[in-house]
Write a protein that holds these residues in place. Sequence first.
Motif, mmCIF file in Angstrom:
data_model
loop_
_atom_site.group_PDB
_atom_site.id
_atom_site.type_symbol
_atom_site.label_atom_id
_atom_site.label_comp_id
_atom_site.label_asym_id
_atom_site.label_seq_id
_atom_site.Cartn_x
_atom_site.Cartn_y
_atom_site.Cartn_z
ATOM 1 N N SER A 70 0.839 -1.193 0.000
ATOM 2 C CA SER A 70 0.000 0.000 0.000
ATOM 3 C C SER A 70 0.875 1.243 0.000
ATOM 4 O O SER A 70 1.952 1.261 0.572
ATOM 5 C CB SER A 70 -0.904 0.001 1.235
ATOM 6 O OG SER A 70 -0.123 0.120 2.389
ATOM 7 N N ARG A 78 3.150 7.263 -3.619
ATOM 8 C CA ARG A 78 4.521 7.784 -3.588
ATOM 9 C C ARG A 78 4.984 8.147 -4.996
ATOM 10 O O ARG A 78 5.647 9.152 -5.198
ATOM 11 C CB ARG A 78 5.480 6.753 -2.992
ATOM 12 C CG ARG A 78 5.383 6.691 -1.481
ATOM 13 C CD ARG A 78 6.580 5.973 -0.870
ATOM 14 N NE ARG A 78 6.577 6.182 0.558
ATOM 15 C CZ ARG A 78 6.179 5.279 1.458
ATOM 16 N NH1 ARG A 78 5.786 4.094 1.068
ATOM 17 N NH2 ARG A 78 6.188 5.559 2.740
ATOM 18 N N ARG A 95 5.131 16.740 -7.085
ATOM 19 C CA ARG A 95 5.941 17.733 -6.391
ATOM 20 C C ARG A 95 7.148 18.178 -7.196
ATOM 21 O O ARG A 95 7.657 19.263 -6.983
ATOM 22 C CB ARG A 95 6.344 17.247 -5.008
ATOM 23 C CG ARG A 95 7.462 16.257 -4.947
ATOM 24 C CD ARG A 95 7.864 16.012 -3.501
ATOM 25 N NE ARG A 95 8.722 14.852 -3.401
ATOM 26 C CZ ARG A 95 8.297 13.623 -3.273
ATOM 27 N NH1 ARG A 95 7.004 13.376 -3.244
ATOM 28 N NH2 ARG A 95 9.132 12.624 -3.195
ATOM 29 N N ARG A 96 7.593 17.383 -8.127
ATOM 30 C CA ARG A 96 8.709 17.835 -8.950
ATOM 31 C C ARG A 96 8.233 18.431 -10.282
ATOM 32 O O ARG A 96 9.028 18.771 -11.140
ATOM 33 C CB ARG A 96 9.677 16.676 -9.202
ATOM 34 C CG ARG A 96 10.438 16.277 -7.938
ATOM 35 C CD ARG A 96 11.629 15.415 -8.221
ATOM 36 N NE ARG A 96 12.302 15.017 -7.005
ATOM 37 C CZ ARG A 96 13.352 15.664 -6.477
ATOM 38 N NH1 ARG A 96 13.839 16.728 -7.054
ATOM 39 N NH2 ARG A 96 13.913 15.227 -5.363
ATOM 40 N N GLN A 110 15.638 12.816 -15.548
ATOM 41 C CA GLN A 110 15.424 12.985 -14.112
ATOM 42 C C GLN A 110 14.289 12.096 -13.619
ATOM 43 O O GLN A 110 14.361 11.526 -12.542
ATOM 44 C CB GLN A 110 15.090 14.448 -13.787
ATOM 45 C CG GLN A 110 16.313 15.291 -13.468
ATOM 46 C CD GLN A 110 17.007 14.843 -12.195
ATOM 47 O OE1 GLN A 110 16.415 14.811 -11.124
ATOM 48 N NE2 GLN A 110 18.263 14.459 -12.309
ATOM 49 N N LYS A 112 15.588 8.666 -13.069
ATOM 50 C CA LYS A 112 16.473 8.540 -11.904
ATOM 51 C C LYS A 112 15.724 8.727 -10.588
ATOM 52 O O LYS A 112 15.976 8.020 -9.614
ATOM 53 C CB LYS A 112 17.589 9.570 -11.998
ATOM 54 C CG LYS A 112 18.634 9.216 -13.041
ATOM 55 C CD LYS A 112 19.587 10.382 -13.219
ATOM 56 C CE LYS A 112 20.815 10.000 -14.018
ATOM 57 N NZ LYS A 112 21.626 11.206 -14.303
ATOM 58 N N GLN A 113 14.825 9.717 -10.550
ATOM 59 C CA GLN A 113 14.116 9.969 -9.293
ATOM 60 C C GLN A 113 13.160 8.825 -8.958
ATOM 61 O O GLN A 113 13.007 8.468 -7.795
ATOM 62 C CB GLN A 113 13.337 11.293 -9.356
ATOM 63 C CG GLN A 113 14.216 12.537 -9.482
ATOM 64 C CD GLN A 113 14.979 12.882 -8.217
ATOM 65 O OE1 GLN A 113 14.835 12.235 -7.182
ATOM 66 N NE2 GLN A 113 15.822 13.904 -8.300
ATOM 67 N N LYS A 129 14.956 5.929 -7.510
ATOM 68 C CA LYS A 129 15.410 6.150 -6.141
ATOM 69 C C LYS A 129 14.380 5.738 -5.101
ATOM 70 O O LYS A 129 14.724 5.492 -3.956
ATOM 71 C CB LYS A 129 15.684 7.646 -5.954
ATOM 72 C CG LYS A 129 17.124 7.976 -5.777
ATOM 73 C CD LYS A 129 17.320 9.469 -5.875
ATOM 74 C CE LYS A 129 16.981 10.187 -4.599
ATOM 75 N NZ LYS A 129 17.399 11.597 -4.665
ATOM 76 N N VAL A 184 12.262 3.890 -2.629
ATOM 77 C CA VAL A 184 12.676 2.662 -1.953
ATOM 78 C C VAL A 184 11.958 1.438 -2.494
ATOM 79 O O VAL A 184 12.543 0.375 -2.651
ATOM 80 C CB VAL A 184 12.484 2.826 -0.429
ATOM 81 C CG1 VAL A 184 12.617 1.503 0.298
ATOM 82 C CG2 VAL A 184 13.497 3.825 0.126
ATOM 83 N N GLU A 185 10.661 1.574 -2.830
ATOM 84 C CA GLU A 185 9.909 0.390 -3.255
ATOM 85 C C GLU A 185 10.133 0.006 -4.714
ATOM 86 O O GLU A 185 9.621 -1.014 -5.149
ATOM 87 C CB GLU A 185 8.404 0.604 -3.090
ATOM 88 C CG GLU A 185 7.919 0.782 -1.696
ATOM 89 C CD GLU A 185 7.725 2.236 -1.368
ATOM 90 O OE1 GLU A 185 8.379 3.085 -1.993
ATOM 91 O OE2 GLU A 185 6.909 2.508 -0.467
ATOM 92 N N VAL A 186 10.807 0.834 -5.470
ATOM 93 C CA VAL A 186 10.939 0.550 -6.893
ATOM 94 C C VAL A 186 12.142 -0.358 -7.134
ATOM 95 O O VAL A 186 13.270 -0.014 -6.815
ATOM 96 C CB VAL A 186 11.053 1.857 -7.709
ATOM 97 C CG1 VAL A 186 11.343 1.557 -9.171
ATOM 98 C CG2 VAL A 186 9.757 2.650 -7.585
#
Lengths: 167, 537
Positions: free
Chosen positions: A14, A19, A26-27, A60, A63-64, A67, A69-71
């Motif tokens: 979940s 995320r 946000r980016r 980007q 790369k982002q 980064k 954690v779950e990917v």
Amino acid sequence: MNKKTFQLLADNSSGVLSRISGLFSRRGYNIESISAGVTADPRYSRITIVASGDDEILDQIEKQVEKLVEVRNIKVLDPKDSVYRELCLIKVEVSEKNRESLISIAGIFRANIVDVGPESLIIELTGNQSKIEAFLGLLSGYTILELARTGLTGLSRGNADVVWLDD
Amino acid sequence: MTGAEAIVKCLKEEKVEYVFGYPGVAICPFYDAILDSGIKTILIRTEQNAAHSASGMARLTGRPGVCAVTSGPGATNLITGIATAFADSIPLVCITGQVNSELIGSDVFQEADITGAVESFVKYSYLVKNVADIPRVMKEAFYIANTGRKGPVLIDVPIDVQQQKIRDFDYPEEVKLRTYKPTVKGNVLQIKKIVHELERAKRPLICAGGGVRLSNAKEELRRLVEEYQIPVVSTMMGIGVMATEHPLYFGMVGNNGFPWANRAMKEADLIMMVGARVADRAVNQPERIMKDTVLIHIDVDPAEIGKNAGATIPIVGDAKNILAELAEYEIDGDYGKWVESLRTYRGEMPVVRHPDPAFVDPAEFIRKLSLKLQDNAIYVADVGQNQIWSCKYHVVRNGRFLTTGGMGTMGYSIPAAVGAKLARPERQVVAVCGDGSFQMSMMELATMQQYRVPVKIIVLKNNYLGMVRQYQHFAYQDRYSVVDLSGSPDLSCIAAAYGMKFMRIENMEGLEDKLDTLLKEDEAYLCECIIDPMDLV
């Protein structure tokens, strides 16, 4: 502005989708479509994202997202070496007069009629995005009551870059 | 064992010595469990500062700093501190209490969706729904916070989960994260390319960022630099990685940096960025540097490479490993002439200030102060004009220079200094702030007194938000808007109220003696320096 299709392998837990979409918002990255579903290994889900931006932004994004954690893995689905599909359901207003011609257009596109009512039809069409766009273009003389699209999903051809989930 | 006791046991397993925080009902099971654990607790006076103190401690110990606060407002107050640590890549483990899990989502008293709210400022976050997950979550949190690019991790624990019984407590030996595997070792081929480019280069320059410190690569950098005589500049977060007076060090770059350091960046034919983001404050126009320069970018975070400037040679990995490997090669290069010309630039571009003798000159004051400090002193700079003066004039030898270069959060220095002093009680710790930033963290004087944390606080007082005033001076032709700090308290009364020693320095006369008095004993001091309100950095 370029477009790229990213395919992610992520933990099937979940909050993963929020995320990922939160990262895009946000980016300030543009997301055109996102589709997700569980893989053969229920610990993972496969997520396909179509995003647009200039080359630096697309780099980007890759790369982002990687980064997070779950990917577990992200790859770009190259149009030359991949199969893309999108599913589209279209509810069209029909009358006695134009029902037959609509069914024959659907037949040409190998679309299925999945529901028939006295005043409407639901057409199910699967294909790459240009096929869907072409079909929708032909419906200009009809009234589309409702339209639902799943967003693109895809797989790369062959087994060269398959991520083995053996751990 | 309850969930709360399990959390405390995990902290013991991670050898945590201090927890900074502020209790409330939702975190009370935890604060009850920690009471007899031997872990020391510090009641900070507002939650934001719990994260800053934990950050100060983490920067000294190299391990994640820990803070624990209650749900709702406790958790939301923590956010600025978490965002600060995130921007500066400081490892934190933040534990927040949460309302009863059955009530989550129903807007009960002191409920806030904290995992949702901090999403953009944490490396990862957990909402613990099952008490049995606690050991794994804690282990993962410490691991994620302190590996790869470091950063804060938040763990939100509902009060009922803290109270539930956990049957078998088993702290995992290692983490099993299928999807998180940061790259540590640099690619050998890329390292060879760097060697090749260094041999071709005539004017190489290393720009050291905060990542050098975070990967504990200070010694590796010094060895590489000295072996091949490569000059070094630093970003704000990289200050202190090289001793200020090292013959190969040329100071801070950027729009607040030294002109000769920026000239070095402009003229170098090879720039090696190590653990630096190439962010806007450090490198004004990255595309201009790039044109004829070989840019080598070493960073543990692949997303930083190419974000602000396209690197000729990108290399992902831990700076310590990569610099150590680089030093193993025989690099055939002679940069003696280049270093000489940089020294000439420095001689030709003196920074001339015209201080008004009626006030303390902050530049000279900071230089004199830093020369009086012990060799390994810890200097914490706040945000504003004080920060820029500190960056430029503080002389680092074997000590540390701490500041928030990424987020620029006012009020950072005092709580961070408290964390640093608790981590290294044998070392001198000074916090230098302005009268604006001091008043943002003034409440922590109570924390210092309660736990006997003898930090020296220096307030550079000009009765203005100096950095903003300076900006309005240039950008708005002296139309000063909302920067006047009139109404500020008499700091001698503040010091007396907190039972703390006080000193006021009004000009440069007899400064040496005053500094000696200030630094003589290992005791807390509040020192007010009256500076020229119209001074510019």
